[in-house]
Design a protein around this motif. Sequence first.
Motif, mmCIF file in Angstrom:
data_model
loop_
_atom_site.group_PDB
_atom_site.id
_atom_site.type_symbol
_atom_site.label_atom_id
_atom_site.label_comp_id
_atom_site.label_asym_id
_atom_site.label_seq_id
_atom_site.Cartn_x
_atom_site.Cartn_y
_atom_site.Cartn_z
ATOM 1 N N GLY A 74 0.634 -1.205 0.017
ATOM 2 C CA GLY A 74 -0.155 0.141 -0.123
ATOM 3 C C GLY A 74 0.738 1.345 -0.107
ATOM 4 N N ILE A 75 2.055 1.157 0.677
ATOM 5 C CA ILE A 75 2.951 2.310 0.809
ATOM 6 C C ILE A 75 3.532 2.527 -0.497
ATOM 7 N N SER A 76 3.880 1.484 -1.520
ATOM 8 C CA SER A 76 4.334 1.964 -2.915
ATOM 9 C C SER A 76 3.322 2.506 -3.550
ATOM 10 N N LEU A 77 2.102 1.939 -3.496
ATOM 11 C CA LEU A 77 0.997 2.314 -4.470
ATOM 12 C C LEU A 77 0.736 3.770 -3.848
ATOM 13 N N ILE A 78 0.638 4.310 -2.712
ATOM 14 C CA ILE A 78 0.354 5.425 -2.605
ATOM 15 C C ILE A 78 1.422 6.405 -2.937
ATOM 16 N N GLU A 79 2.850 6.020 -2.968
ATOM 17 C CA GLU A 79 3.946 6.700 -3.452
ATOM 18 C C GLU A 79 3.766 7.067 -5.154
ATOM 19 N N GLN A 80 3.291 6.011 -5.752
ATOM 20 C CA GLN A 80 3.118 6.130 -7.034
ATOM 21 C C GLN A 80 1.930 7.099 -7.726
ATOM 22 N N LEU A 81 0.963 6.746 -6.998
ATOM 23 C CA LEU A 81 -0.575 7.469 -7.151
ATOM 24 C C LEU A 81 -0.304 9.099 -6.857
ATOM 25 N N ALA A 108 5.569 8.763 2.117
ATOM 26 C CA ALA A 108 4.992 8.350 0.625
ATOM 27 C C ALA A 108 4.131 9.350 0.123
ATOM 28 N N GLY A 109 3.443 9.940 1.079
ATOM 29 C CA GLY A 109 2.166 11.028 0.682
ATOM 30 C C GLY A 109 0.994 10.577 1.205
ATOM 31 N N ALA A 110 0.829 9.813 2.235
ATOM 32 C CA ALA A 110 -0.387 9.836 3.056
ATOM 33 C C ALA A 110 -0.386 10.904 3.882
ATOM 34 N N THR A 111 -1.719 11.280 4.256
ATOM 35 C CA THR A 111 -2.095 12.717 4.948
ATOM 36 C C THR A 111 -2.892 12.110 6.352
ATOM 37 N N GLY A 112 -3.094 10.748 6.270
ATOM 38 C CA GLY A 112 -3.908 10.299 7.456
ATOM 39 C C GLY A 112 -3.432 8.837 7.691
ATOM 40 N N TYR A 113 -3.734 8.461 9.001
ATOM 41 C CA TYR A 113 -3.257 7.079 9.317
ATOM 42 C C TYR A 113 -4.172 6.599 10.461
ATOM 43 N N ILE A 114 -5.033 5.465 10.344
ATOM 44 C CA ILE A 114 -6.244 5.098 11.129
ATOM 45 C C ILE A 114 -5.855 3.809 11.182
ATOM 46 N N LYS A 186 11.950 -2.790 5.178
ATOM 47 C CA LYS A 186 11.806 -1.609 6.148
ATOM 48 C C LYS A 186 11.393 -0.416 5.455
ATOM 49 N N LEU A 187 12.014 -0.088 4.644
ATOM 50 C CA LEU A 187 12.018 1.339 3.892
ATOM 51 C C LEU A 187 11.100 1.147 2.697
ATOM 52 N N PHE A 188 10.731 -0.107 2.251
ATOM 53 C CA PHE A 188 10.079 -0.333 1.073
ATOM 54 C C PHE A 188 10.652 0.214 -0.298
ATOM 55 N N ILE A 189 12.092 -0.183 -0.318
ATOM 56 C CA ILE A 189 12.950 0.302 -1.271
ATOM 57 C C ILE A 189 13.763 -1.066 -1.506
ATOM 58 N N SER A 190 14.544 -0.771 -2.984
ATOM 59 C CA SER A 190 15.243 -2.120 -3.341
ATOM 60 C C SER A 190 16.488 -2.151 -2.664
ATOM 61 N N VAL A 191 17.345 -3.190 -2.628
ATOM 62 C CA VAL A 191 18.618 -3.436 -2.092
ATOM 63 C C VAL A 191 19.574 -2.470 -2.709
ATOM 64 N N GLU A 192 19.462 -2.385 -4.317
ATOM 65 C CA GLU A 192 20.290 -1.528 -4.943
ATOM 66 C C GLU A 192 20.140 -0.104 -4.611
ATOM 67 N N THR A 193 19.076 0.413 -4.280
ATOM 68 C CA THR A 193 18.672 1.756 -3.659
ATOM 69 C C THR A 193 19.467 1.973 -2.338
ATOM 70 N N VAL A 194 19.224 0.880 -1.544
ATOM 71 C CA VAL A 194 19.951 1.134 -0.020
ATOM 72 C C VAL A 194 21.464 1.090 -0.471
ATOM 73 N N ARG A 195 22.144 0.432 -1.336
ATOM 74 C CA ARG A 195 23.257 0.397 -1.596
ATOM 75 C C ARG A 195 23.866 1.836 -2.034
ATOM 76 N N LYS A 196 23.054 2.189 -2.930
ATOM 77 C CA LYS A 196 23.447 3.551 -3.503
ATOM 78 C C LYS A 196 23.516 4.516 -2.352
ATOM 79 N N HIS A 197 22.351 4.648 -1.497
ATOM 80 C CA HIS A 197 22.359 5.538 -0.281
ATOM 81 C C HIS A 197 23.836 5.451 0.518
ATOM 82 N N ILE A 198 24.010 4.190 0.635
ATOM 83 C CA ILE A 198 25.160 3.834 1.568
ATOM 84 C C ILE A 198 26.518 4.453 0.952
ATOM 85 N N ASN A 199 26.681 4.113 -0.140
ATOM 86 C CA ASN A 199 27.793 4.723 -1.147
ATOM 87 C C ASN A 199 27.892 6.339 -1.032
ATOM 88 N N ASN A 200 26.578 6.812 -1.070
ATOM 89 C CA ASN A 200 26.525 8.386 -0.767
ATOM 90 C C ASN A 200 27.059 8.781 0.486
#
Length: 219
Positions: A74-81, A108-114, A186-200
């Motif tokens: 659902g988090i990925s869906l919110i981020e895309q939409l 991701a863009g949600a403005t409410g959480y119940i 945990k963060l709903f991102i790919s391993v490759e994206t994690v690796r890029k962040h860590i390299n940065n």
Amino acid sequence: MYQISIVIIVTMNIRIAIVEDETDTREMLVNLINGYEGYSCVSAYKNAEEALNNILLLEVDVVLVDIHLPGKSGISLIEQLKSLVPKTQFMVCSSLEDSNHIFSALKAGATGYISKTTSSEKIIQAISELHLGGSPMSSQIARKVVASFQEHKVIKNDSCKDLTNREFEILEFLSRGYRYKEIGDKLFISVETVRKHINNVYKKLQVNSAIEAINLMKR
């Protein structure tokens, strides 16, 4: 001479979509929403893929989204939409109430959480509040948000000032012993994206290992 006063009554007509994989819960929400005047459920989906293909074709004001869905979360869906329909408001309705899921959804863009345990009346109130520009949260969710801010440690080391919030987040997970795949989950991102962040992080801190980066962060 008589003076005639004209009173105009504005009735809300909130169009709502639901993304929920549990059939009983989905049907309950549909019946609940359609049972209130001024609220209409225009579509309901059992997974993110169906919602992504159809919500763009509808004029929807509010989308209720469960996080744990088959396939795309659902988090990925919110981020895309959210980037495609910026005027539509997204509210998570989930049994997942840990801080990681809450903040990932808000980022991701949600403005409410119940919570799914929220009463029927309060669900309708939350939809109305969201539509009117508010950010409704269940009391237990709001408490966790406040607690997370209170527990957050401010890093004063000047060498860390250029790190982004996401880079700090990943570095914090590394310091707690999480592996790349676990961080990605945990963060709903790919391993490759994690690796890029860590390299940065390594480049910005001018270090060659996670241990060096973590030690620098904690100084």
